[in-house]
Design an enzyme around this catalytic site. Structure first.
Site, PDB file in Angstrom:
ATOM      1  N   SER A   1      -1.196  -5.392   9.572  1.00 54.07           N
ATOM      2  CA  SER A   1      -0.045  -5.341   9.112  1.00 54.07           C
ATOM      3  C   SER A   1       0.783  -6.379   8.211  1.00 54.07           C
ATOM      4  CB  SER A   1       1.073  -4.649  10.240  1.00 54.07           C
ATOM      5  OG  SER A   1       1.966  -3.758   9.650  1.00 54.07           O
TER       6      SER A   1
ATOM      7  N   HIS B   1      -1.700   3.394  13.298  1.00 58.10           N
ATOM      8  CA  HIS B   1      -1.548   1.998  12.703  1.00 58.10           C
ATOM      9  C   HIS B   1      -1.993   0.827  13.615  1.00 58.10           C
ATOM     10  CE1 HIS B   1       0.383  -1.074  10.025  1.00 58.10           C
ATOM     11  NE2 HIS B   1       1.385  -1.209  11.097  1.00 58.10           N
TER      12      HIS B   1
ATOM     13  N   ASP C   1      -2.838   6.524   9.714  1.00 57.52           N
ATOM     14  CA  ASP C   1      -1.968   5.273   9.651  1.00 57.52           C
ATOM     15  C   ASP C   1      -0.760   5.931   9.018  1.00 57.52           C
ATOM     16  OD1 ASP C   1      -0.111   3.072   9.215  1.00 57.52           O
ATOM     17  OD2 ASP C   1      -1.906   1.804   9.229  1.00 57.52           O
TER      18      ASP C   1
END
Length: 276
Positions: free
Chosen positions: A97, A256, A227
């Site tokens: 991320s 995610h 995600d």
């Protein structure tokens, strides 16, 4: 605690396990977490003979809760300082991320010999925000909603995110892990509310197109196609086209936080990439 001091005097906490002469694997965490998010992967790679390092980004976890330097350029400079202090060479940098953005920013400008490979997991590059030049991006209202939720009641907000979209626990039939939810909350609440608030702009508004183009090492891009936080079409699918030596692998139906929900699957793929 083990810390290094960056060029602007900020103390960055890190964990450094394993033989000092082994190849380093460096893990970069997502928002608003800490190096603890990688415990499973660190133990896995440690058991496979690697040196494993994970730091807490400034304002996150056990690092200084400075209200300055919350931008991708400073985050990457902190990694430069960490790599120099620990003399990390031929390292593999793995980021999730926001941590994937940090990896891209660091690797793009790293000293020769410092980096062997990189992996971007559910990563934010090239740009999340919807703009005239990025019309299929995420509207600013979504990020304003994150800011509002954090400012209103951070403790409650940090329960709702992992209980819902982060791990896909809001999907019908999802197998919920209360441990993952509570660990996410624990990590988040360790950090600075100001740092977390500022970091929302960092992970949503930083255009890393040029960073991706400059990553001249083998780079593995891993993403879940469910995600709900960093949409794959706006990130991984674009990133792999910009990378000089990139490979994309998509996990069908995963969220995610797929490396936490399916560590055995992801760890095997990461090990294969590191050893290839």
């Amino acid at each position: 605690m083990s810390t290094i001091e960056t060029r602007d005097g900020t103390k960055i906490f890190y964990k450094d396990w394993g033989p000092r002469d082994a190849q380093p694997i460096v893990f970069h965490h997502g928002w608003p977490l800490s190096g603890d998010d990688w415990d499973n992967q660190m133990l896995f790679f440690l058991a496979n003979g690697y040196r494993v390092i994970a730091h807490d980004r400034r304002g996150h976890g056990r690092s200084d809760q400075t209200d300055l330097g919350h931008d991708m350029a400073t985050y990457s400079k902190d990694v430069v300082d960490l790599a120099a202090a620990l003399d990390l060479r031929n390292a593999v940098h793995i980021g999730h991320s926001t941590g994937g953005g940090e990896v891209a920013a660091y690797v793009a400008k790293a000293e020769p010999g410092r980096v062997a490979k990189a992996a971007l997991l559910g990563a934010i590059p090239p740009l999340m925000l919807q703009t005239d030049a990025n019309p299929d991006g995420v509207p600013i209202e979504v990020f304003d909603g994150l800011r509002a939720g954090l400012a209103a009641n951070r403790a409650q907000f940090f329960l709702e995110v992992p209980s819902g979209p982060f791990y896909g626990f809001n999907r019908d039939g999802a197998e919920t892990s209360q441990g993952l939810i509570q660990n996410w909350w624990r990590q988040g609440m360790m950090g600075s509310a100001s740092a977390h608030y500022q970091c929302i702009a960092v992970f949503s508004e930083t255009d890393q197109t040029e960073d991706l183009k400059a990553m001249n090492v083998p780079t593995l891009v891993l993403h879940g196609d469910d995600d709900q936080v960093v949409p794959m079409a706006n990130s991984a699918e674009k990133a792999v086209k910009l990378l000089p030596n990139g490979t994309l692998k998509v996990y069908e139906g995963l969220s995610h936080g797929f490396f936490a929900t399916h560590p055995d699957l992801v760890n095997a793929d990461l090990l294969s990439f590191v050893q290839s």
